[in-house]
Design a protein around this motif. Structure first.
Motif, mmCIF file in Angstrom:
data_model
loop_
_atom_site.group_PDB
_atom_site.id
_atom_site.type_symbol
_atom_site.label_atom_id
_atom_site.label_comp_id
_atom_site.label_asym_id
_atom_site.label_seq_id
_atom_site.Cartn_x
_atom_site.Cartn_y
_atom_site.Cartn_z
ATOM 1 N N VAL A 123 -31.626 0.950 80.400
ATOM 2 C CA VAL A 123 -31.707 1.899 81.515
ATOM 3 C C VAL A 123 -30.914 1.358 82.707
ATOM 4 N N LEU A 124 -30.104 2.232 83.299
ATOM 5 C CA LEU A 124 -29.331 1.867 84.479
ATOM 6 C C LEU A 124 -29.835 2.671 85.677
ATOM 7 N N VAL A 125 -29.931 2.014 86.825
ATOM 8 C CA VAL A 125 -30.275 2.689 88.080
ATOM 9 C C VAL A 125 -28.965 2.855 88.842
ATOM 10 N N LEU A 126 -28.618 4.104 89.157
ATOM 11 C CA LEU A 126 -27.343 4.412 89.805
ATOM 12 C C LEU A 126 -27.550 4.970 91.199
ATOM 13 N N TYR A 127 -26.608 4.641 92.102
ATOM 14 C CA TYR A 127 -26.695 5.097 93.494
ATOM 15 C C TYR A 127 -25.326 5.549 93.977
ATOM 16 N N LEU A 128 -25.314 6.661 94.672
ATOM 17 C CA LEU A 128 -24.113 7.163 95.332
ATOM 18 C C LEU A 128 -24.564 7.985 96.534
ATOM 19 N N SER A 171 -17.815 10.260 77.880
ATOM 20 C CA SER A 171 -16.639 11.122 77.987
ATOM 21 C C SER A 171 -16.368 11.382 79.466
ATOM 22 N N ALA A 172 -15.171 11.845 79.753
ATOM 23 C CA ALA A 172 -14.826 12.205 81.131
ATOM 24 C C ALA A 172 -15.738 13.330 81.615
ATOM 25 N N GLU A 173 -16.076 14.239 80.697
ATOM 26 C CA GLU A 173 -16.971 15.355 81.037
ATOM 27 C C GLU A 173 -18.358 14.834 81.422
ATOM 28 N N TRP A 174 -18.862 13.853 80.672
ATOM 29 C CA TRP A 174 -20.163 13.255 80.952
ATOM 30 C C TRP A 174 -20.160 12.612 82.339
ATOM 31 N N LEU A 175 -19.086 11.885 82.662
ATOM 32 C CA LEU A 175 -18.982 11.235 83.973
ATOM 33 C C LEU A 175 -18.923 12.280 85.091
ATOM 34 N N THR A 176 -18.264 13.399 84.850
ATOM 35 C CA THR A 176 -18.188 14.477 85.846
ATOM 36 C C THR A 176 -19.564 15.075 86.093
ATOM 37 N N GLN A 177 -20.300 15.330 85.017
ATOM 38 C CA GLN A 177 -21.662 15.860 85.148
ATOM 39 C C GLN A 177 -22.560 14.874 85.895
ATOM 40 N N LEU A 178 -22.417 13.592 85.565
ATOM 41 C CA LEU A 178 -23.209 12.545 86.213
ATOM 42 C C LEU A 178 -22.921 12.514 87.715
ATOM 43 N N THR A 179 -21.653 12.551 88.073
ATOM 44 C CA THR A 179 -21.265 12.521 89.489
ATOM 45 C C THR A 179 -21.817 13.730 90.231
ATOM 46 N N GLU A 185 -20.867 -1.743 78.679
ATOM 47 C CA GLU A 185 -19.750 -0.793 78.617
ATOM 48 C C GLU A 185 -20.015 0.430 79.482
ATOM 49 N N VAL A 186 -21.244 0.913 79.466
ATOM 50 C CA VAL A 186 -21.608 2.069 80.290
ATOM 51 C C VAL A 186 -21.489 1.702 81.763
ATOM 52 N N LYS A 187 -22.012 0.540 82.135
ATOM 53 C CA LYS A 187 -21.959 0.067 83.527
ATOM 54 C C LYS A 187 -20.513 -0.025 84.009
ATOM 55 N N GLU A 188 -19.659 -0.647 83.201
ATOM 56 C CA GLU A 188 -18.250 -0.809 83.581
ATOM 57 C C GLU A 188 -17.538 0.529 83.676
ATOM 58 N N ALA A 189 -17.792 1.435 82.733
ATOM 59 C CA ALA A 189 -17.148 2.756 82.749
ATOM 60 C C ALA A 189 -17.533 3.538 83.996
ATOM 61 N N ILE A 190 -18.818 3.482 84.359
ATOM 62 C CA ILE A 190 -19.288 4.202 85.547
ATOM 63 C C ILE A 190 -18.659 3.610 86.805
ATOM 64 N N GLU A 191 -18.671 2.284 86.924
ATOM 65 C CA GLU A 191 -18.159 1.650 88.140
ATOM 66 C C GLU A 191 -16.638 1.756 88.262
ATOM 67 N N GLN A 192 -15.923 1.783 87.140
ATOM 68 C CA GLN A 192 -14.459 1.848 87.199
ATOM 69 C C GLN A 192 -13.940 3.272 87.389
ATOM 70 N N VAL A 213 -23.869 0.747 90.312
ATOM 71 C CA VAL A 213 -24.975 0.433 89.413
ATOM 72 C C VAL A 213 -25.855 -0.569 90.156
ATOM 73 N N VAL A 214 -27.038 -0.134 90.561
ATOM 74 C CA VAL A 214 -27.942 -0.961 91.363
ATOM 75 C C VAL A 214 -28.665 -1.978 90.479
ATOM 76 N N GLN A 215 -29.030 -1.545 89.267
ATOM 77 C CA GLN A 215 -29.844 -2.398 88.399
ATOM 78 C C GLN A 215 -29.715 -1.940 86.950
ATOM 79 N N THR A 216 -29.802 -2.899 86.032
ATOM 80 C CA THR A 216 -29.919 -2.545 84.623
ATOM 81 C C THR A 216 -31.189 -3.195 84.089
ATOM 82 N N ILE A 217 -31.992 -2.392 83.417
ATOM 83 C CA ILE A 217 -33.231 -2.895 82.806
ATOM 84 C C ILE A 217 -33.176 -2.478 81.344
ATOM 85 N N GLY A 218 -32.899 -3.408 80.469
ATOM 86 C CA GLY A 218 -32.776 -3.066 79.062
ATOM 87 C C GLY A 218 -31.672 -2.045 78.862
#
Length: 104
Positions: free
Chosen positions: A82-87, A31-39, A62-69, A75-80
């Motif tokens: 789990v995503l590793v995120l950097y900002l 959700s947009a709310e989830w992305l806001t909390q993540l940021t 889908e999660v990777k694309e939603a986060i990056e767009q 998204v630094v890495q995806t393992i199964g």
């Protein structure tokens, strides 16, 4: 933000190795709310892991694309599931990884 180079990604993957996922994507999906909390959370930490739960309706891709767009997060890495995120942090006192990444 420019794209991360190989050395930079390698460093971030190494730093994230021992971390536990801080966020999860569940059956409510992205959700947009989830992305806001993540940021908000990643702005303080710069580097976090996100876990995609088994009951989630979305795929890792889908999660990777939603986060990056929809955010400035990389998204630094995806393992199964789990995503590793950097900002890079917006406040200097929170810049634990970005100063080192800039030098690589």
């Amino acid at each position: 933000m420019e794209k991360l180079r190989g050395k930079q990604k390698h460093y971030l993957r190494g730093e994230a190795h021992h971390m536990h996922p801080l966020f999860a994507v569940g059956k409510n999906g992205l959700s947009a709310e989830w992305l806001t909390q993540l940021t908000g959370a990643i702005d303080k930490r710069e580097l976090i892991k996100v876990n995609i739960l088994q009951n989630s309706d979305v795929t890792t891709t889908e999660v990777k694309e939603a986060i990056e767009q929809n955010t400035a997060i990389t998204v630094v890495q995806t393992i199964g599931r789990v995503l590793v995120l950097y900002l890079p942090a917006s406040h200097e006192e929170d810049q634990r990884y970005s100063l080192k990444v800039a030098k690589l």
